[in-house]
Design an enzyme around this catalytic site. Structure first.
Site, mmCIF file in Angstrom:
data_model
loop_
_atom_site.group_PDB
_atom_site.id
_atom_site.type_symbol
_atom_site.label_atom_id
_atom_site.label_comp_id
_atom_site.label_asym_id
_atom_site.label_seq_id
_atom_site.Cartn_x
_atom_site.Cartn_y
_atom_site.Cartn_z
ATOM 1 N N GLU A 266 0.884 -1.172 0.000
ATOM 2 C CA GLU A 266 0.000 0.000 0.000
ATOM 3 C C GLU A 266 0.913 1.210 0.000
ATOM 4 O OE1 GLU A 266 -3.004 -0.075 3.068
ATOM 5 O OE2 GLU A 266 -2.814 2.080 3.273
ATOM 6 N N CYS B 167 -2.974 7.304 4.839
ATOM 7 C CA CYS B 167 -2.942 7.096 3.390
ATOM 8 C C CYS B 167 -4.303 7.418 2.780
ATOM 9 C CB CYS B 167 -2.538 5.676 3.070
ATOM 10 S SG CYS B 167 -3.592 4.543 3.888
HETATM 11 N N1 LIG Z 1 0.580 6.294 1.657
HETATM 12 C C1 LIG Z 1 0.859 5.695 2.765
HETATM 13 O O1 LIG Z 1 0.104 4.888 3.276
HETATM 14 C C2 LIG Z 1 2.118 5.977 3.473
HETATM 15 C C3 LIG Z 1 3.120 6.681 2.838
HETATM 16 N N2 LIG Z 1 4.285 6.917 3.470
HETATM 17 C C4 LIG Z 1 5.324 7.663 2.758
HETATM 18 O O2 LIG Z 1 6.599 7.087 3.065
HETATM 19 C C5 LIG Z 1 7.496 8.065 3.565
HETATM 20 C C6 LIG Z 1 8.435 7.405 4.546
HETATM 21 O O3 LIG Z 1 7.678 6.741 5.501
HETATM 22 P P1 LIG Z 1 7.932 5.279 5.955
HETATM 23 O O4 LIG Z 1 6.755 4.831 6.669
HETATM 24 O O5 LIG Z 1 9.204 5.177 6.693
HETATM 25 O O6 LIG Z 1 7.983 4.417 4.617
HETATM 26 P P2 LIG Z 1 9.136 3.588 3.975
HETATM 27 O O7 LIG Z 1 8.634 3.075 2.699
HETATM 28 O O8 LIG Z 1 10.400 4.355 3.937
HETATM 29 O O9 LIG Z 1 9.367 2.362 5.000
HETATM 30 C C7 LIG Z 1 8.395 1.356 5.202
HETATM 31 C C8 LIG Z 1 9.099 0.059 5.580
HETATM 32 O O10 LIG Z 1 9.825 -0.469 4.486
HETATM 33 C C9 LIG Z 1 11.213 -0.523 4.757
HETATM 34 N N3 LIG Z 1 11.873 -0.092 3.538
HETATM 35 C C10 LIG Z 1 11.733 1.112 2.913
HETATM 36 N N4 LIG Z 1 12.431 1.130 1.768
HETATM 37 C C11 LIG Z 1 13.017 -0.084 1.652
HETATM 38 C C12 LIG Z 1 13.881 -0.672 0.689
HETATM 39 N N5 LIG Z 1 14.284 -0.001 -0.397
HETATM 40 N N6 LIG Z 1 14.286 -1.922 0.899
HETATM 41 C C13 LIG Z 1 13.906 -2.629 1.995
HETATM 42 N N7 LIG Z 1 13.104 -2.118 2.953
HETATM 43 C C14 LIG Z 1 12.654 -0.867 2.777
HETATM 44 C C15 LIG Z 1 11.416 0.388 5.939
HETATM 45 O O11 LIG Z 1 12.536 0.005 6.703
HETATM 46 P P3 LIG Z 1 13.106 0.936 7.876
HETATM 47 O O12 LIG Z 1 12.057 0.983 8.936
HETATM 48 O O13 LIG Z 1 14.285 0.199 8.336
HETATM 49 O O14 LIG Z 1 13.385 2.260 7.265
HETATM 50 C C16 LIG Z 1 10.118 0.213 6.672
HETATM 51 O O15 LIG Z 1 10.132 -0.991 7.400
HETATM 52 C C17 LIG Z 1 6.577 9.130 4.122
HETATM 53 O O16 LIG Z 1 7.183 10.386 4.190
HETATM 54 C C18 LIG Z 1 5.439 9.088 3.139
HETATM 55 O O17 LIG Z 1 5.783 9.852 2.023
HETATM 56 C C19 LIG Z 1 4.480 6.432 4.733
HETATM 57 C C20 LIG Z 1 3.522 5.733 5.412
HETATM 58 C C21 LIG Z 1 2.230 5.449 4.819
HETATM 59 O O1 LIG Z 2 -7.576 5.376 7.736
HETATM 60 C C1 LIG Z 2 -7.306 4.284 8.218
HETATM 61 O O2 LIG Z 2 -7.918 3.821 9.189
HETATM 62 C C2 LIG Z 2 -6.210 3.451 7.605
HETATM 63 C C3 LIG Z 2 -5.316 4.306 6.812
HETATM 64 C C4 LIG Z 2 -4.132 3.597 6.324
HETATM 65 O O3 LIG Z 2 -4.189 2.462 5.909
HETATM 66 C C5 LIG Z 2 -2.851 4.290 6.339
HETATM 67 O O4 LIG Z 2 -2.831 5.488 6.614
HETATM 68 O O5 LIG Z 2 -1.806 3.659 6.083
#
Ligand SMILES: NC(=O)C1=CN([C@@H]2O[C@H](COP(=O)(O)OP(=O)(O)OC[C@H]3O[C@@H](n4cnc5c(N)ncnc54)[C@H](OP(=O)(O)O)[C@@H]3O)[C@@H](O)[C@H]2O)C=CC1
Ligand SMILES: O=C(O)CCC(=O)C(=O)O
Length: 522
Positions: free
Chosen positions: A265, A302
């Site tokens: 996601e 998200c």
């Molecule tokens: N749309 C959505 O639902 C969301 C979007 N985001 C976006 O992501 C950005 C960063 O947030 P974050 O939650 O840290 O998301 P990331 O994608 O950076 O990290 C999510 C998980 O994946 C791991 N990971 C990330 N990149 C890699 C890779 N290339 N190879 C292996 N493992 C990887 C991370 O490890 P580690 O923890 O070790 O860094 C973490 O466990 C936010 O600023 C936002 O832009 C974030 C959360 C939700």
């Molecule tokens: O709005 C929610 O309850 C879930 C949202 C979600 O999946 C996220 O922000 O990553």
């Protein structure tokens, strides 16, 4: 319970020796105790080997045992008490009410899946009895059930430290399906992850299950997360996070000798469409509700409403003016990590500086770890000309697009990338036009909602929390709700097997007492 900074590999708790991870207090930016040892490739191998060894026993556990296991995880999480709430608050900056609510949701998800396992409908049993006398050829006896895919890798999400993390939706649905889980903790909340991981590890022991049903790893770099998806014993992965992270893992999964699904996601801006009748009737109330949804949890959902489409004119101006006033009063809010706060600032600065965009409001400024809300306006022509205006800004920022007419709104929708949700705001007089737009929205999103906003996903049987790429890697599934179990299942058909050799779900006497489709009839 104590937080030791240890990996959980099956029944063992061991200190990882590949670097270290430190939690950061989201509000103060200070590092927290203890340090967490990063897993080595040997630790990864041990966790995957145990998961693989546990698979055949675990996937054939009785529905009652598996359901009890899920309920025991929920009970063990609750038994941690306030230590879990306080640690999660410190690591994420999210307030107590939110964390307590999320803990309830996490336990509710586990219990929902316990019910799904007991009911047995997820097995989708189909029986086409043999027809030995059928002409011109006899029909064989065919029986189908779903089986578990295999060990699953689950990546914890930064923005939902409980409900989308170590024992969150992906773990609950994978365990319910009969898949062992190797969880990769999110580095932003390692203490929360260890506490929850220990609750799951204890539930495995409480229920007498093979130790490999669950492991928890910390990664001080990228090698463990990537190695997990590459490991031949892992058969699927669940992920919530950035587009860069999700697509990197998708590529690794596709490049394997045996490619596997990565249910990632990623980014979504969740369009909100304001129909003309609704704007006349309730522009101000809708604007205030919009700002509430936009700023919830510092906008770190998200499902955050990052895009608003409306027809230009006085009523849209009223909406924008009311939203701007409400947003201008919003205090800055602590974000999950300094990195996410920085990424948000960069995104907001870029859109604010864009030639085609006007900044109409900013929330109150804050310190370095906080996000200042933002509201921006552009025109449909500019939005269509600048694809970068569709990029997700993860935080409390939204872009209003002034459109000349409803046909242009449909055109903008047609040019959007895949989304998790779309919200339409309507009154009865808008129904004829709404009816025309809905097919456009169906092609783009996983959930269409009326007179509300997508934040706060209901955990239910009819929920879809997914959508076409890039909102998720594969829009054919959901990460929330009971349908999520399908991600971790695959159908197997048994032809002419003697009753003795059939699994219980398919035996003639139906010993599990489950609903089955026999010769096409329920
Ligand atoms: N749309 C959505 O639902 C969301 C979007 N985001 C976006 O992501 C950005 C960063 O947030 P974050 O939650 O840290 O998301 P990331 O994608 O950076 O990290 C999510 C998980 O994946 C791991 N990971 C990330 N990149 C890699 C890779 N290339 N190879 C292996 N493992 C990887 C991370 O490890 P580690 O923890 O070790 O860094 C973490 O466990 C936010 O600023 C936002 O832009 C974030 C959360 C939700
Ligand atoms: O709005 C929610 O309850 C879930 C949202 C979600 O999946 C996220 O922000 O990553």
């Amino acid at each position: 319970m104590t937080i030791n900074g240890e990996l959980l590999i099956g029944a063992r708790a061991v200190r990882g020796t590949s670097g270290e991870i430190r939690a950061i207090n989201a509000d103060s930016g200070e590092t927290m105790e203890p340090s967490f040892g990063g897993a080595t490739l040997e630790d990864l191998d041990a966790a995957c080997a145990l998961a693989d060894a546990a698979f055949d026993t675990y996937r054939e556990t009785s529905p009652e045992l598996r359901a009890t296991f899920l309920e025991t995880i929920a009970a063990n999480i609750m038994a941690i008490g306030d230590e879990l709430v306080e640690r999660a608050m410190a690591e994420t900056g999210l307030p107590r009410g939110r964390i307590e609510g999320e803990r309830g949701r996490t336990c509710g998800q586990l219990k929902l899946f316990a019910g799904v396992v007991r009911a047995g409908r997820y097995l989708d049993v189909r029986i086409d009895p043999a027809q030995p006398d059928r002409q011109p050829a006899p029909r064989p006896d065919l029986r189908l059930r779903n089986i578990a895919l295999g060990p699953v890798a689950v990546f914890g999400a930064s923005n939902f430290p409980l409900a989308f993390s170590v024992a969150g939706g992906d773990t609950a649905s994978a365990l319910a399906a009969g898949c062992p889980v190797v969880a990769k903790a999110h580095s932003a909340h390692p203490g929360t992850s260890e506490l929850v991981g220990r609750a799951v590890q204890k539930a495995v022991a409480d229920c007498g299950l093979p130790e490999g049903v669950f492991s928890l790893l910390f990664d001080s770099g990228r090698s463990i997360g990537q190695g997990l998806v590459a490991d031949r014993r892992i058969k699927a992965a669940g992920f919530t996070g950035s587009r860069g992270g999700g697509t990197a893992l998708m590529k690794i999964a596709q490049d394997r000798p045996e490619p596997i699904p990565v249910y990632a996601e990623m980014s979504s801006i969740n369009p909100v469409i304001l129909f003309p009748g609704a704007l006349v009737a309730k522009a101000e109330a809708t604007a205030k509700a919009f700002v509430g949804s936009l700023t919830l949890g510092a906008g770190q959902f998200c499902t955050n409403p990052g895009l608003v489409l409306g027809i230009e004119g006085d009523d849209l101006d009223t909406f924008i003016g009311t939203a701007a006033a409400a947003l201008g009063d919003m205090p800055a809010a602590t974000m999950l990590t300094p990195g996410i706060a920085k990424a948000y600032r960069t995104g907001v600065e870029a859109i604010g500086a864009h030639d085609a965009v006007e900044t109409v409001a900013r929330g109150k400024p804050g310190h370095n770890c906080q996000g200042q809300a933002g509201l921006f306006v552009t025109t449909a022509a500019d939005f269509l000309a600048h694809h970068e205006l569709q990029d997700e800004i993860f935080g409390a920022a939204s872009l209003v697009v002034r459109c000349p007419d409803l046909a242009t709104i449909a055109d903008v929708v047609d040019h959007l990338e895949g989304q998790l949700t779309a919200a339409i705001h309507i009154v009865e007089g808008d129904y004829p036009e709404a009816r025309k737009l809905i097919p456009h929205l169906e092609r783009k999103v996983g959930r269409i909602l009326v007179n509300g906003f997508g934040t706060g996903v209901e955990v239910a049987h009819a929920m879809v929390h997914g959508g076409p790429y890039p909102s998720t890697a594969d829009g054919r599934s959901t990460s929330v709700g009971s349908l999520a179990i399908n991600r971790f299942l695959r159908p197997v058909s048994y032809q002419d097997l003697p009753d003795d050799l059939l699994p219980d779900a398919l035996k003639q006497a139906n010993p599990l007492g489950i609903e089955r489709l026999v010769d096409g009839e329920r």
